[in-house]
Design an enzyme around this catalytic site. Structure first.
Site, PDB file in Angstrom:
ATOM      1  CG  ASN A   9      -1.672   1.266   1.422  1.00 34.10           C
ATOM      2  OD1 ASN A   9      -1.766   2.081   0.493  1.00 34.10           O
ATOM      3  ND2 ASN A   9      -2.243   1.462   2.609  1.00 34.10           N
ATOM      4  CE  LYS A  11      -0.089   3.403   4.739  1.00 39.48           C
ATOM      5  NZ  LYS A  11      -0.176   3.570   6.179  1.00 39.48           N
ATOM      6  CG  HIS A  96      -5.952   2.338   5.038  1.00 42.92           C
ATOM      7  ND1 HIS A  96      -5.519   3.290   5.937  1.00 42.92           N
ATOM      8  CD2 HIS A  96      -4.950   1.435   4.932  1.00 42.92           C
ATOM      9  CE1 HIS A  96      -4.301   2.962   6.349  1.00 42.92           C
ATOM     10  NE2 HIS A  96      -3.932   1.838   5.753  1.00 42.92           N
ATOM     11  CD  GLU A  98      -2.941   5.821   6.593  1.00 39.88           C
ATOM     12  OE1 GLU A  98      -2.907   5.807   5.351  1.00 39.88           O
ATOM     13  OE2 GLU A  98      -2.034   5.330   7.304  1.00 39.88           O
ATOM     14  CD  GLU A 168      -3.853  -2.074   7.233  1.00 38.36           C
ATOM     15  OE1 GLU A 168      -2.788  -2.402   6.705  1.00 38.36           O
ATOM     16  OE2 GLU A 168      -4.373  -0.956   7.063  1.00 38.36           O
ATOM     17  N   GLY A 174       2.235   2.473  10.682  1.00 34.29           N
ATOM     18  CA  GLY A 174       3.245   3.513  10.502  1.00 34.29           C
ATOM     19  C   GLY A 174       3.931   3.935  11.792  1.00 34.29           C
ATOM     20  CB  SER A 213       4.783  -1.643  12.054  1.00 31.98           C
ATOM     21  OG  SER A 213       4.434  -0.267  12.185  1.00 31.98           O
TER      22      SER A 213
HETATM   23  P1  PGA Z   1       2.596   0.355   7.650  1.00 31.76           P
HETATM   24  O1  PGA Z   1       1.159   0.608   6.948  1.00 31.76           O
HETATM   25  O2  PGA Z   1       3.105  -0.957   7.123  1.00 31.76           O
HETATM   26  O3  PGA Z   1       3.435   1.513   7.230  1.00 31.76           O
HETATM   27  O4  PGA Z   1       2.342   0.320   9.116  1.00 31.76           O
HETATM   28  C1  PGA Z   1       0.268  -0.428   6.717  1.00 31.76           C
HETATM   29  C2  PGA Z   1      -1.010   0.117   6.128  1.00 31.76           C
HETATM   30  O5  PGA Z   1      -1.463   1.192   6.561  1.00 31.76           O
HETATM   31  O6  PGA Z   1      -1.613  -0.483   5.212  1.00 31.76           O
END
Ligand code: PGA
Length: 250
Positions: A9, A11, A96, A98, A168, A174, A213
């Site tokens: 992903n 982003k 997601h 976010e 998630e 992140g 992560s």
């Molecule tokens: P990350 O993000 O691996 O940077 O924690 C995962 C995601 O938000 O899909």
């Protein structure tokens, strides 16, 4: 046996030159050492055409990061599932955290997006996950089951057979904090049990990814859990070396 699935992903990262370099490195490496799993990258809308051109003939599938719940019409700024299908997308991420947080997407909207995706022949990667506050107050299972149930209510069993789920935990995205394999496995098994209440074969077939992560140094342990069928990878998907290490951890 469910196939494992590693999905990047990106982003809101990337650019024409950087995408060229990253995908060239991934393609070269996977040509010499093929992945033992499905691999995809979910890229920003403007780069779908570029990435599709680069990935022709390469065993990396393409996905987007969001989709409109509407099929067509006067929805300025929206991108429909049919448009993504036209651009050779196989997957699209919906719900997601976010988007739930910054764009106020609720369970009902996420479910409509999942339905729009499936109706256009795409596979929605439906994200669920709890905040730190929800975990600390003992509500993790209730939150993820509520988020999943909205999608289960909007799609029929046949349609649900073509979704992917991603657990998630919001506090792990992140942040460098990862759920332990046992913590993640517990939630994955709750999600699979919820699928099983609807249909036993659905519970067996739906891939449930872990995201938050996931990195080369923790991927193997996470991917070794019985109900973790792959990873949705943010930060580590932007570095070819890290993404490849996770793919090869499968
Ligand atoms: P990350 O993000 O691996 O940077 O924690 C995962 C995601 O938000 O899909």
């Amino acid at each position: 046996m469910r196939r494992k699935f590693i999905c990047g992903n990106w982003k809101m990262h990337g650019g024409l030159a950087a995408n060229d370099m990253l995908l060239a490195e991934l393609s070269t490496n996977l040509a010499t050492k093929p992945a033992a799993c499905d691999v995809a990258v979910c890229v920003p809308f403007p780069y779908l055409g570029q990435c599709h051109a680069i990935l022709k003939g390469v065993a990396i599938l393409l996905g987007a990061q969001d989709v409109s719940c509407h099929a067509i019409g006067a929805y300025t700024g929206e991108v429909s599932a049919a448009m993504l299908h036209d651009l050779a997308c196989r997957y699209v991420i919906v719900g997601h955290s976010e988007r739930r947080l910054h764009h106020h997407e609720d369970d009902a909207l996420v479910a409509r997006k999942a339905l729009a995706a499936v109706s256009a022949g795409l596979i929605p990667i439906v994200c669920v996950g709890e905040t730190l506050q929800e975990r600390d107050s003992g509500n993790t299972n209730a939150v993820v089951v509520r988020q999943l149930t909205a999608v289960l209510n909007a799609l029929d069993v046949t349609q649900l057979k073509s979704i992917v789920l991603a657990y998630e935990p919001v506090w792990a995205i992140g942040t460098g904090k990862t759920a332990t394999p046992e913590m993640a496995q517990e939630v994955h098994s709750v999600l699979r049990a919820r699928l099983g209440e609807l249909d036993a074969s659905l519970a067996q077939s739906v891939q449930i990814l872990y995201g938050g992560s996931m990195k080369p140094d923790n991927a193997k342990q996470l991917l070794g859990m019985p109900d973790i069928d792959g990873g949705l990878i943010g930060g580590a998907a932007l570095k070819a070396e890290d993404f490849l290490a996770i793919i090869h951890a499968v």
